[in-house]
Scaffold this motif. Structure first.
Motif, PDB file in Angstrom:
ATOM      1  N   ALA A 148      24.727  32.330  40.468  1.00  0.00           N
ATOM      2  CA  ALA A 148      24.518  33.750  40.176  1.00  0.00           C
ATOM      3  C   ALA A 148      23.054  34.132  40.347  1.00  0.00           C
ATOM      4  N   LEU A 149      22.148  33.244  39.982  1.00  0.00           N
ATOM      5  CA  LEU A 149      20.725  33.544  40.144  1.00  0.00           C
ATOM      6  C   LEU A 149      20.338  33.621  41.617  1.00  0.00           C
ATOM      7  N   GLU A 150      20.947  32.789  42.452  1.00  0.00           N
ATOM      8  CA  GLU A 150      20.708  32.890  43.894  1.00  0.00           C
ATOM      9  C   GLU A 150      21.207  34.237  44.413  1.00  0.00           C
ATOM     10  N   ILE A 151      22.386  34.646  43.926  1.00  0.00           N
ATOM     11  CA  ILE A 151      22.937  35.942  44.319  1.00  0.00           C
ATOM     12  C   ILE A 151      22.032  37.077  43.843  1.00  0.00           C
ATOM     13  N   ALA A 152      21.575  36.978  42.614  1.00  0.00           N
ATOM     14  CA  ALA A 152      20.714  38.019  42.052  1.00  0.00           C
ATOM     15  C   ALA A 152      19.421  38.145  42.832  1.00  0.00           C
ATOM     16  N   ALA A 195      22.215  50.405  39.902  1.00  0.00           N
ATOM     17  CA  ALA A 195      23.547  50.477  40.495  1.00  0.00           C
ATOM     18  C   ALA A 195      23.563  49.830  41.877  1.00  0.00           C
ATOM     19  N   ASP A 196      22.510  50.046  42.654  1.00  0.00           N
ATOM     20  CA  ASP A 196      22.445  49.446  43.988  1.00  0.00           C
ATOM     21  C   ASP A 196      22.327  47.924  43.883  1.00  0.00           C
ATOM     22  N   TRP A 197      21.511  47.459  42.940  1.00  0.00           N
ATOM     23  CA  TRP A 197      21.379  45.998  42.738  1.00  0.00           C
ATOM     24  C   TRP A 197      22.707  45.397  42.311  1.00  0.00           C
ATOM     25  N   TRP A 198      23.390  46.080  41.408  1.00  0.00           N
ATOM     26  CA  TRP A 198      24.693  45.581  40.955  1.00  0.00           C
ATOM     27  C   TRP A 198      25.669  45.471  42.122  1.00  0.00           C
ATOM     28  N   LYS A 199      25.723  46.494  42.956  1.00  0.00           N
ATOM     29  CA  LYS A 199      26.661  46.481  44.090  1.00  0.00           C
ATOM     30  C   LYS A 199      26.300  45.387  45.096  1.00  0.00           C
ATOM     31  N   GLU A 200      25.009  45.151  45.301  1.00  0.00           N
ATOM     32  CA  GLU A 200      24.603  44.056  46.180  1.00  0.00           C
ATOM     33  C   GLU A 200      25.019  42.709  45.588  1.00  0.00           C
ATOM     34  N   GLY A 201      24.890  42.584  44.272  1.00  0.00           N
ATOM     35  CA  GLY A 201      25.339  41.344  43.625  1.00  0.00           C
ATOM     36  C   GLY A 201      26.841  41.173  43.717  1.00  0.00           C
ATOM     37  N   ALA A 202      27.585  42.266  43.515  1.00  0.00           N
ATOM     38  CA  ALA A 202      29.042  42.191  43.603  1.00  0.00           C
ATOM     39  C   ALA A 202      29.480  41.841  45.025  1.00  0.00           C
ATOM     40  N   ALA A 203      28.799  42.400  46.014  1.00  0.00           N
ATOM     41  CA  ALA A 203      29.132  42.093  47.404  1.00  0.00           C
ATOM     42  C   ALA A 203      28.926  40.624  47.724  1.00  0.00           C
ATOM     43  N   ARG A 204      28.074  39.968  46.961  1.00  0.00           N
ATOM     44  CA  ARG A 204      27.799  38.552  47.163  1.00  0.00           C
ATOM     45  C   ARG A 204      28.599  37.664  46.215  1.00  0.00           C
ATOM     46  N   GLY A 205      29.366  38.282  45.295  1.00  0.00           N
ATOM     47  CA  GLY A 205      30.286  37.501  44.480  1.00  0.00           C
ATOM     48  C   GLY A 205      29.912  37.284  43.038  1.00  0.00           C
ATOM     49  N   PHE A 233      18.083  41.418  44.594  1.00  0.00           N
ATOM     50  CA  PHE A 233      16.769  41.997  44.302  1.00  0.00           C
ATOM     51  C   PHE A 233      15.989  42.230  45.597  1.00  0.00           C
ATOM     52  N   ARG A 234      16.057  41.283  46.506  1.00  0.00           N
ATOM     53  CA  ARG A 234      15.336  41.441  47.773  1.00  0.00           C
ATOM     54  C   ARG A 234      15.878  42.644  48.546  1.00  0.00           C
ATOM     55  N   GLU A 235      17.177  42.828  48.488  1.00  0.00           N
ATOM     56  CA  GLU A 235      17.785  43.937  49.212  1.00  0.00           C
ATOM     57  C   GLU A 235      17.332  45.275  48.630  1.00  0.00           C
ATOM     58  N   VAL A 236      17.365  45.417  47.301  1.00  0.00           N
ATOM     59  CA  VAL A 236      16.970  46.701  46.714  1.00  0.00           C
ATOM     60  C   VAL A 236      15.463  46.902  46.797  1.00  0.00           C
ATOM     61  N   ASP A 237      14.679  45.810  46.806  1.00  0.00           N
ATOM     62  CA  ASP A 237      13.232  45.938  46.987  1.00  0.00           C
ATOM     63  C   ASP A 237      12.948  46.529  48.360  1.00  0.00           C
ATOM     64  N   HIS A 238      13.719  46.092  49.342  1.00  0.00           N
ATOM     65  CA  HIS A 238      13.559  46.636  50.695  1.00  0.00           C
ATOM     66  C   HIS A 238      13.996  48.102  50.751  1.00  0.00           C
ATOM     67  N   GLU A 239      15.130  48.421  50.072  1.00  0.00           N
ATOM     68  CA  GLU A 239      15.657  49.779  50.096  1.00  0.00           C
ATOM     69  C   GLU A 239      14.712  50.773  49.442  1.00  0.00           C
ATOM     70  N   TYR A 240      13.965  50.341  48.415  1.00  0.00           N
ATOM     71  CA  TYR A 240      13.144  51.271  47.646  1.00  0.00           C
ATOM     72  C   TYR A 240      11.670  51.192  48.013  1.00  0.00           C
TER      73      TYR A 240
END
Length: 461
Positions: free
Chosen positions: A445-449, A409-419, A453-460
């Motif tokens: 989309a892969l750049e966004i993904a 869910a966090d990864w999805w929201k980070e992707g949505a925030a980036r478009g 991924f980097r954001e959630v890797d940092h969060e977790y």
């Protein structure tokens, strides 16, 4: 506002980009439960609200643009507002809408479905996947004279009581993996319904055979998705469908393929053409109408004949058939949309395009996750797939329990925030490519993904 205009906002949380949706949600929640039209559209802290859609893009109340891979949970195969479909719909609206008398456009649509689908000799229309599976099961019970049905654990086959069994529950409630319990999904479902449903473990031949043989005398039908997209993307393994086709034939059980998700998405002959299996009955919806409410069910002529009232003697005048009806069945606007969609996919390279982009997207997602170091298992077939937030093997429903739902869910929201919308924030869903997507859309989309991924890797950490 284009994605290019939003580059400076890539590190902005989704909530900061959607203040109008937040305000609207506060009001919408006073109108309808959760502020949405269907529970699956709700997520924390609030969903954003779409104002328009075109091709592969959605636009929300805050003028944000998203590359859309959710695609309405599957119906959009050509792209939003595809001209071939829109023009046919407009023509039909000017002729007639619903009349409660048969219209030729519905018959022509059903004939096209019949011509394209190996298992369908006769067909009826419905208005949703839920209606399609509900009616198919009723017809199968009428045909066999039996009351029970069997379905795979973790499988969703619509929102009626028989289908809402063992969709999602705790391990304690579901019981042993090789002999799962029937557990209602949600409240308001009579306990007695569970006694008429036999769950079995997908991709486990030994357990499936034992359970179906034990219940064979009472089983009217097995209803199953050819690929279990109801819990992400579980693909059949070790000739599971060949085995199940042979077993149901031997036991006289009607085999229903629930192709609501896969129908006309995995090929012009749907999943049954792709896998070379011919079920007894088939349900379809979603992609067949490219966004319009088109659904139906069909199968062997002798089974579908259960809908036809028998000729009655005076002593049999109260005897009836398996009832199928509905004011909106065969709605001419929906039928026109379906006919336009099927004609377009027959005349164009739709499947080559969406499958190629699907491979590019889902293979790329695995690669960027591996590069970042996030434990991910990406499963896909053709234009459909899902990202599981785990590196565990995914073969059976209970394997999906290893996936981290919160991280997804966090990864999805980070992707949505980036478009980019990689489905919705529920780990058990899935997402798609469409004919309107381009390689540039997928690469962006892969750049966004990767950034997500980097954001959630940092969060977790």
């Amino acid at each position: 506002m284009s994605l290019g205009d939003n580059q400076h906002d890539h590190d902005t949380p989704l909530t900061d980009r959607t203040p109008e949706s937040q305000e609207y949600h506060d009001w919408a929640s006073s109108v309808t439960p959760l502020g949405v039209e269907s529970n699956v559209r709700s997520f924390d802290p609030y969903p954003f609200y779409v104002e328009s859609a075109e091709g592969p893009y959605l636009y929300d109340r805050d003028d944000n643009e998203y590359i859309d891979f959710l695609l309405a949970l599957g119906p959009i195969i050509l792209g939003h507002n595809h001209p071939a479909v829109t023009e046919r719909v407009q023509e039909q609206v000017e002729k007639a809408t619903v009349t409660a008398m048969p219209q030729s456009v519905a018959i022509e649509f059903m004939d096209t479905v019949r011509e394209m689908t190996p298992s369908i000799e006769m067909v009826r229309m419905a208005n949703s996947g839920t209606e399609a599976t509900m009616h198919a099961l009723r017809v199968a019970r009428s045909y066999t004279g039996r009351e029970k049905i069997a379905k795979p654990e973790g499988g969703y086959a619509g929102a009626h009581d028989y289908a809402l069994q063992s969709v999602y529950a705790s391990e304690a409630a579901l019981g042993p993996a090789d002999e799962p319990n029937a557990v209602p999904y949600g409240t308001g479902i009579p306990d007695a319904i569970s006694d008429l449903v036999v769950p079995f473990p997908f991709n486990d031949k030994a357990a499936t055979e034992r359970l179906l043989r034990e219940e064979a005398d009472d089983l009217a039908a097995v209803i199953i998705e050819p690929v279990m997209f109801s819990c992400g993307c579980l693909k059949p393994r070790d000739d599971y469908h060949e085995f199940l086709r042979e077993l149901t034939d031997e036991l006289g059980i009607v085999l229903i393929w629930d192709e609501v998700m896969t129908g006309f998405r995995l090929g012009p002959q749907s999943a049954q053409g792709r896998f070379g299996i011919t079920p007894d009955m088939t349900t379809f919806a979603k992609a067949v109408g490219n966004g319009y409410q088109v659904a139906g069910f069909g199968g062997r002529e002798d089974i579908m004949a259960e809908i036809i009232p028998p000729e009655k003697t005076e002593a049999e005048k109260w005897r009836t058939s398996a009832f199928h009806g509905g004011t909106y069945n065969g709605h001419p606007v929906a039928a026109a949309a379906g006919l336009a969609t099927l004609e377009f996919i027959q005349d164009n390279d739709v499947y080559e395009h969406i499958d190629r982009l699907g491979d590019r997207l889902f293979t790329g997602l695995q690669e960027v996750a591996d590069d970042v170091g996030v434990p991910v298992n990406v499963q896909h077939i053709g234009s459909m797939g899902q990202v599981y937030m785990t590196d565990h093997d995914i073969h059976r429903y209970r394997d999906t329990w290893h996936a981290n739902e919160e991280r997804f869910a966090d990864w999805w929201k980070e992707g949505a925030a980036r478009g980019a919308l990689f489905g919705n924030p529920h780990q058990g869903e899935r997402f798609f490519t469409s004919y309107s997507h381009t390689e540039a859309d997928v690469d962006q989309a892969l750049e966004i993904a990767e950034a997500a991924f980097r954001e959630v890797d940092h969060e977790y950490e």
